[in-house]
Design a protein around this motif. Structure first.
Motif, PDB file in Angstrom:
ATOM      1  N   VAL A  25      -5.636   8.280 -10.414  1.00  0.00           N
ATOM      2  CA  VAL A  25      -7.030   7.894 -10.608  1.00  0.00           C
ATOM      3  C   VAL A  25      -7.866   8.857  -9.776  1.00  0.00           C
ATOM      4  CG1 VAL A  25      -8.778   6.109 -10.219  1.00  0.00           C
ATOM      5  CG2 VAL A  25      -6.488   5.462 -11.015  1.00  0.00           C
ATOM      6  N   ILE A  26      -8.849   9.490 -10.411  1.00  0.00           N
ATOM      7  CA  ILE A  26      -9.756  10.382  -9.705  1.00  0.00           C
ATOM      8  C   ILE A  26     -11.049   9.625  -9.414  1.00  0.00           C
ATOM      9  CG2 ILE A  26     -11.129  12.494  -9.812  1.00  0.00           C
ATOM     10  CD1 ILE A  26      -8.975  13.683 -11.636  1.00  0.00           C
ATOM     11  N   PHE A  27     -11.371   9.545  -8.111  1.00  0.00           N
ATOM     12  CA  PHE A  27     -12.615   8.942  -7.666  1.00  0.00           C
ATOM     13  C   PHE A  27     -13.631  10.065  -7.518  1.00  0.00           C
ATOM     14  CE2 PHE A  27      -9.409   5.938  -6.404  1.00  0.00           C
ATOM     15  CZ  PHE A  27     -10.009   4.691  -6.548  1.00  0.00           C
ATOM     16  N   ASN A  28     -14.553  10.161  -8.458  1.00  0.00           N
ATOM     17  CA  ASN A  28     -15.593  11.182  -8.417  1.00  0.00           C
ATOM     18  C   ASN A  28     -16.624  10.829  -7.344  1.00  0.00           C
ATOM     19  OD1 ASN A  28     -15.293  13.291 -10.710  1.00  0.00           O
ATOM     20  ND2 ASN A  28     -14.557  11.349 -11.559  1.00  0.00           N
TER      21      ASN A  28
ATOM     22  N   GLU B 272     -10.584   0.030  -0.803  1.00  0.00           N
ATOM     23  CA  GLU B 272      -9.891  -1.181  -1.259  1.00  0.00           C
ATOM     24  C   GLU B 272      -9.068  -0.881  -2.525  1.00  0.00           C
ATOM     25  OE1 GLU B 272     -11.174  -5.738  -1.936  1.00  0.00           O
ATOM     26  OE2 GLU B 272     -12.272  -4.313  -3.198  1.00  0.00           O
ATOM     27  N   PHE B 273      -9.671  -0.199  -3.477  1.00  0.00           N
ATOM     28  CA  PHE B 273      -8.988   0.120  -4.724  1.00  0.00           C
ATOM     29  C   PHE B 273      -7.877   1.152  -4.484  1.00  0.00           C
ATOM     30  CE2 PHE B 273      -9.536   1.490  -9.428  1.00  0.00           C
ATOM     31  CZ  PHE B 273      -8.425   0.742  -9.779  1.00  0.00           C
ATOM     32  N   VAL B 274      -8.117   2.113  -3.596  1.00  0.00           N
ATOM     33  CA  VAL B 274      -7.087   3.110  -3.267  1.00  0.00           C
ATOM     34  C   VAL B 274      -5.832   2.408  -2.759  1.00  0.00           C
ATOM     35  CG1 VAL B 274      -6.469   4.964  -1.652  1.00  0.00           C
ATOM     36  CG2 VAL B 274      -8.648   5.057  -2.882  1.00  0.00           C
ATOM     37  N   LYS B 275      -5.997   1.402  -1.894  1.00  0.00           N
ATOM     38  CA  LYS B 275      -4.850   0.642  -1.366  1.00  0.00           C
ATOM     39  C   LYS B 275      -4.099  -0.057  -2.495  1.00  0.00           C
ATOM     40  CE  LYS B 275      -6.706  -0.151   3.225  1.00  0.00           C
ATOM     41  NZ  LYS B 275      -7.281  -1.123   4.156  1.00  0.00           N
ATOM     42  N   LEU B 276      -4.836  -0.686  -3.399  1.00  0.00           N
ATOM     43  CA  LEU B 276      -4.201  -1.368  -4.545  1.00  0.00           C
ATOM     44  C   LEU B 276      -3.415  -0.376  -5.402  1.00  0.00           C
ATOM     45  CD1 LEU B 276      -6.955  -3.840  -5.807  1.00  0.00           C
ATOM     46  CD2 LEU B 276      -4.723  -4.438  -4.871  1.00  0.00           C
ATOM     47  N   LEU B 277      -3.992   0.792  -5.623  1.00  0.00           N
ATOM     48  CA  LEU B 277      -3.307   1.809  -6.416  1.00  0.00           C
ATOM     49  C   LEU B 277      -2.023   2.254  -5.722  1.00  0.00           C
ATOM     50  CD1 LEU B 277      -6.426   3.893  -7.501  1.00  0.00           C
ATOM     51  CD2 LEU B 277      -5.027   2.431  -8.985  1.00  0.00           C
ATOM     52  N   GLN B 278      -2.088   2.477  -4.411  1.00  0.00           N
ATOM     53  CA  GLN B 278      -0.899   2.878  -3.652  1.00  0.00           C
ATOM     54  C   GLN B 278       0.196   1.827  -3.763  1.00  0.00           C
ATOM     55  OE1 GLN B 278      -2.685   3.505   0.207  1.00  0.00           O
ATOM     56  NE2 GLN B 278      -2.917   5.718  -0.136  1.00  0.00           N
ATOM     57  N   GLU B 279      -0.182   0.561  -3.664  1.00  0.00           N
ATOM     58  CA  GLU B 279       0.782  -0.537  -3.773  1.00  0.00           C
ATOM     59  C   GLU B 279       1.454  -0.555  -5.146  1.00  0.00           C
ATOM     60  OE1 GLU B 279      -1.433  -4.087  -2.852  1.00  0.00           O
ATOM     61  OE2 GLU B 279      -1.785  -3.420  -0.783  1.00  0.00           O
ATOM     62  N   ASN B 280       0.803   0.034  -6.140  1.00  0.00           N
ATOM     63  CA  ASN B 280       1.345   0.083  -7.502  1.00  0.00           C
ATOM     64  C   ASN B 280       1.851   1.475  -7.874  1.00  0.00           C
ATOM     65  OD1 ASN B 280       0.801  -2.637  -9.041  1.00  0.00           O
ATOM     66  ND2 ASN B 280      -0.903  -2.324  -7.629  1.00  0.00           N
ATOM     67  N   ASN B 281       2.102   2.296  -6.859  1.00  0.00           N
ATOM     68  CA  ASN B 281       2.652   3.648  -7.050  1.00  0.00           C
ATOM     69  C   ASN B 281       1.810   4.520  -7.978  1.00  0.00           C
ATOM     70  OD1 ASN B 281       4.944   3.166  -5.361  1.00  0.00           O
ATOM     71  ND2 ASN B 281       5.751   1.906  -7.025  1.00  0.00           N
ATOM     72  N   ILE B 282       0.496   4.405  -7.836  1.00  0.00           N
ATOM     73  CA  ILE B 282      -0.431   5.226  -8.613  1.00  0.00           C
ATOM     74  C   ILE B 282      -1.168   6.126  -7.633  1.00  0.00           C
ATOM     75  CG2 ILE B 282      -2.470   5.216 -10.120  1.00  0.00           C
ATOM     76  CD1 ILE B 282      -1.506   2.391 -11.076  1.00  0.00           C
ATOM     77  N   GLU B 283      -1.153   7.425  -7.897  1.00  0.00           N
ATOM     78  CA  GLU B 283      -1.843   8.383  -7.044  1.00  0.00           C
ATOM     79  C   GLU B 283      -3.345   8.180  -7.145  1.00  0.00           C
ATOM     80  OE1 GLU B 283      -0.855  12.508  -7.856  1.00  0.00           O
ATOM     81  OE2 GLU B 283       1.140  11.880  -8.509  1.00  0.00           O
ATOM     82  N   SER B 284      -4.037   8.474  -6.057  1.00  0.00           N
ATOM     83  CA  SER B 284      -5.494   8.476  -6.102  1.00  0.00           C
ATOM     84  C   SER B 284      -5.961   9.796  -5.512  1.00  0.00           C
ATOM     85  CB  SER B 284      -6.079   7.300  -5.332  1.00  0.00           C
ATOM     86  OG  SER B 284      -5.693   7.357  -3.978  1.00  0.00           O
ATOM     87  N   GLU B 285      -7.073  10.265  -6.026  1.00  0.00           N
ATOM     88  CA  GLU B 285      -7.618  11.541  -5.587  1.00  0.00           C
ATOM     89  C   GLU B 285      -9.124  11.391  -5.486  1.00  0.00           C
ATOM     90  OE1 GLU B 285      -7.202  16.145  -7.138  1.00  0.00           O
ATOM     91  OE2 GLU B 285      -5.898  14.606  -7.974  1.00  0.00           O
TER      92      GLU B 285
END
Length: 120
Positions: free
Chosen positions: A84-87, A94-107
């Motif tokens: 997920v790219i956060f522009n 908060e959302f970055v943490k949720l993504l990490q918990e679900n093994n989804i990269e964030s940028e």
């Protein structure tokens, strides 16, 4: 379709960054789907108003402020994107943490810059 980018917060307004991103992705012949508040089309890409069960989503490109993102947390996670790219303006710890918990990269990055330097 493989390696699809989902643009969330898509707009038909040519002055909006989501609109410019859709155009640039389409110009680079990338597969794009779009979700926004109003139906429309940008560079031949239909903007959907309803959350659909898109397949093969590689990247979610966010153009929603953090408060509006809350309604999309479980939806985005259910799509199982690679990243997920956060522009700019969409940063959300908060959302970055949720993504990490679900093994989804964030940028935290600007998609337009990534596209312009071929780092998308």
């Amino acid at each position: 379709m493989k390696n699809v980018t989902l643009v969330i917060g898509a707009s038909t307004n040519p002055n909006k960054y989501s609109n410019i991103a859709i155009k640039r992705l389409a110009d680079k012949e990338m597969q794009v789907v779009a979700l926004g508040l109003r139906k429309g089309t940008v560079s031949g890409i239909t903007i959907d108003e309803e959350k659909k069960d898109y397949k093969n989503i590689d990247t979610v490109n966010l153009y929603l402020n953090p408060k509006r993102q809350e309604d999309y947390y479980s939806y985005i996670i259910s799509l199982k994107p690679r990243r997920v790219i956060f522009n700019p303006g969409t940063e959300n710890t908060e959302f970055v943490k949720l993504l990490q918990e679900n093994n989804i990269e964030s940028e935290i990055a600007c998609s337009l810059v990534l596209l312009s330097i071929n780092q998308y």
